[in-house]
Design a protein around this motif. Structure first.
Motif, PDB file in Angstrom:
ATOM      1  N   UNK A 163      15.938 -51.462  12.106  1.00 58.26           N
ATOM      2  CA  UNK A 163      14.645 -51.423  11.303  1.00 58.26           C
ATOM      3  C   UNK A 163      13.540 -50.379  11.397  1.00 58.26           C
ATOM      4  N   UNK A 164      13.635 -49.698  12.419  1.00 56.15           N
ATOM      5  CA  UNK A 164      12.663 -48.433  12.817  1.00 56.15           C
ATOM      6  C   UNK A 164      13.576 -47.174  12.803  1.00 56.15           C
ATOM      7  N   UNK A 165      14.927 -47.148  12.401  1.00 54.81           N
ATOM      8  CA  UNK A 165      15.830 -46.183  12.144  1.00 54.81           C
ATOM      9  C   UNK A 165      15.646 -45.259  13.435  1.00 54.81           C
ATOM     10  N   UNK A 166      15.740 -45.935  14.665  1.00 52.68           N
ATOM     11  CA  UNK A 166      15.564 -45.101  15.908  1.00 52.68           C
ATOM     12  C   UNK A 166      16.333 -43.819  16.023  1.00 52.68           C
ATOM     13  N   UNK A 167      17.614 -43.882  15.610  1.00 59.68           N
ATOM     14  CA  UNK A 167      18.475 -42.577  15.565  1.00 59.68           C
ATOM     15  C   UNK A 167      17.915 -41.424  14.811  1.00 59.68           C
ATOM     16  N   UNK A 186       8.325 -43.770  13.190  1.00 59.98           N
ATOM     17  CA  UNK A 186       8.998 -43.764  11.888  1.00 59.98           C
ATOM     18  C   UNK A 186       8.881 -42.472  10.984  1.00 59.98           C
ATOM     19  N   UNK A 187       8.391 -41.440  11.527  1.00 56.45           N
ATOM     20  CA  UNK A 187       8.434 -40.011  10.823  1.00 56.45           C
ATOM     21  C   UNK A 187       7.094 -40.156  10.034  1.00 56.45           C
ATOM     22  N   UNK A 188       6.137 -40.945  10.236  1.00 57.13           N
ATOM     23  CA  UNK A 188       4.844 -41.067   9.351  1.00 57.13           C
ATOM     24  C   UNK A 188       3.836 -40.800  10.191  1.00 57.13           C
ATOM     25  N   UNK A 189       2.751 -39.992   9.981  1.00 53.36           N
ATOM     26  CA  UNK A 189       1.490 -39.909  10.592  1.00 53.36           C
ATOM     27  C   UNK A 189       0.603 -40.712   9.999  1.00 53.36           C
ATOM     28  N   UNK A 190      -0.149 -41.425  10.849  1.00 51.33           N
ATOM     29  CA  UNK A 190      -1.297 -42.261  10.427  1.00 51.33           C
ATOM     30  C   UNK A 190      -2.619 -42.274  11.391  1.00 51.33           C
ATOM     31  N   UNK A 192       3.843 -47.366   8.055  1.00 52.95           N
ATOM     32  CA  UNK A 192       4.766 -46.330   8.593  1.00 52.95           C
ATOM     33  C   UNK A 192       6.079 -46.287   7.929  1.00 52.95           C
ATOM     34  N   UNK A 193       6.209 -47.111   6.688  1.00 48.65           N
ATOM     35  CA  UNK A 193       7.414 -47.144   5.916  1.00 48.65           C
ATOM     36  C   UNK A 193       8.573 -48.009   6.548  1.00 48.65           C
ATOM     37  N   UNK A 194       7.939 -48.869   7.263  1.00 51.27           N
ATOM     38  CA  UNK A 194       8.932 -49.792   8.364  1.00 51.27           C
ATOM     39  C   UNK A 194       9.206 -50.935   7.559  1.00 51.27           C
ATOM     40  N   UNK A 217      11.915 -65.386   6.549  1.00 50.60           N
ATOM     41  CA  UNK A 217      10.424 -64.748   6.674  1.00 50.60           C
ATOM     42  C   UNK A 217      10.089 -63.558   7.293  1.00 50.60           C
ATOM     43  N   UNK A 218       9.494 -62.861   7.027  1.00 48.55           N
ATOM     44  CA  UNK A 218       9.340 -61.684   7.458  1.00 48.55           C
ATOM     45  C   UNK A 218       8.131 -61.648   8.590  1.00 48.55           C
ATOM     46  N   UNK A 219       8.429 -60.789   9.478  1.00 49.92           N
ATOM     47  CA  UNK A 219       7.280 -60.585  10.756  1.00 49.92           C
ATOM     48  C   UNK A 219       5.926 -60.195  10.034  1.00 49.92           C
ATOM     49  N   UNK A 220       5.033 -60.414  10.782  1.00 52.81           N
ATOM     50  CA  UNK A 220       3.518 -59.920  10.226  1.00 52.81           C
ATOM     51  C   UNK A 220       3.889 -58.246  10.101  1.00 52.81           C
ATOM     52  N   UNK A 221       2.914 -57.971   9.277  1.00 51.23           N
ATOM     53  CA  UNK A 221       2.734 -56.310   9.087  1.00 51.23           C
ATOM     54  C   UNK A 221       2.063 -55.780  10.250  1.00 51.23           C
ATOM     55  N   UNK A 222       1.219 -56.552  10.816  1.00 56.49           N
ATOM     56  CA  UNK A 222       0.548 -55.835  11.948  1.00 56.49           C
ATOM     57  C   UNK A 222       1.291 -55.727  13.350  1.00 56.49           C
TER      58      UNK A 222
END
Length: 196
Positions: free
Chosen positions: A94-98, A133-137, A166-168, A176-181
């Motif tokens: 999901x986090x595209x760790x590679x 995930x390649x995104x700066x916040x 973070x576009x994950x 059911x998806x996990x929470x966004x936080x």
């Protein structure tokens, strides 16, 4: 002869005082001790909660004479361990760790004072950027900083980030998806460089 000795003594005292003042005005550099430190994530789902832990691969902190604290920490996404290999594999997917192998934080806080007695505790807020995930916040991290000795420091804090920001793609369980936080918790042990 007495004047010459007095001049030498004055010169030594002045240079010693100057060196002491220079040392007091110098920045202090600390390194995170990876084996004694951890970055922990807490992820919530309606059916259960997941905790994963990784050791930072590197981390530095610098306290400038004006009380500015600068911090940079990095950990490998693939190192996070929740105790369940299948779940960890899914999280890495999901986090595209590679493709985005690291999570990094760089931040600054003001008003940090190096104490003269120990232990000494201070609360600071690090303001900076988290790259995941390649995104700066931008993030703000409230930290409890404890100077346990002249050369040893512990730093602990908690803060939330948004997976979607973070576009994950949020993982799902039973449709059911996990929470966004995603809560991140830092538990760092630091040692002043040159004080091993």
């Amino acid at each position: 002869m007495k004047r010459s000795s007095l001049a030498v003594l004055v010169s030594v005292l002045v240079s010693t005082s100057a060196l002491a003042q220079e040392a007091a005005n110098a920045a202090r550099l600390y390194s995170v001790r990876p084996h004694d430190s951890a970055l922990v994530y807490h992820l919530k789902h309606k059916l259960h909660e997941v905790d994963g832990k990784a050791k930072p691969t590197e981390g530095k902190a610098r306290i400038l004479p004006d009380g500015t604290l600068q911090v940079a920490v990095r950990a490998n996404v693939a190192d996070f361990d929740s105790g369940n290999e299948n779940r960890d594999a899914h999280m890495k997917e999901a986090t595209e760790a590679a493709k985005f192998p690291t999570i990094e934080f760089k931040g600054v806080a003001a008003g940090v004072k190096v104490p003269t007695t120990f232990p000494s505790e201070q609360s600071v807020v690090l303001k900076g950027q988290l790259t995941f995930h390649g995104v700066k916040q931008p993030v703000e991290v409230p930290m409890k900083v404890v100077f346990t000795s002249d050369s040893d420091v512990t730093a602990e804090g908690k803060f939330n980030i948004s997976l979607e920001a973070h576009k994950v793609e949020r993982p799902s369980l039973m449709m059911v998806k996990v929470d966004d936080a995603l809560e991140l918790e830092t538990k760092f042990q630091l040692k002043q460089e040159g004080k091993e």
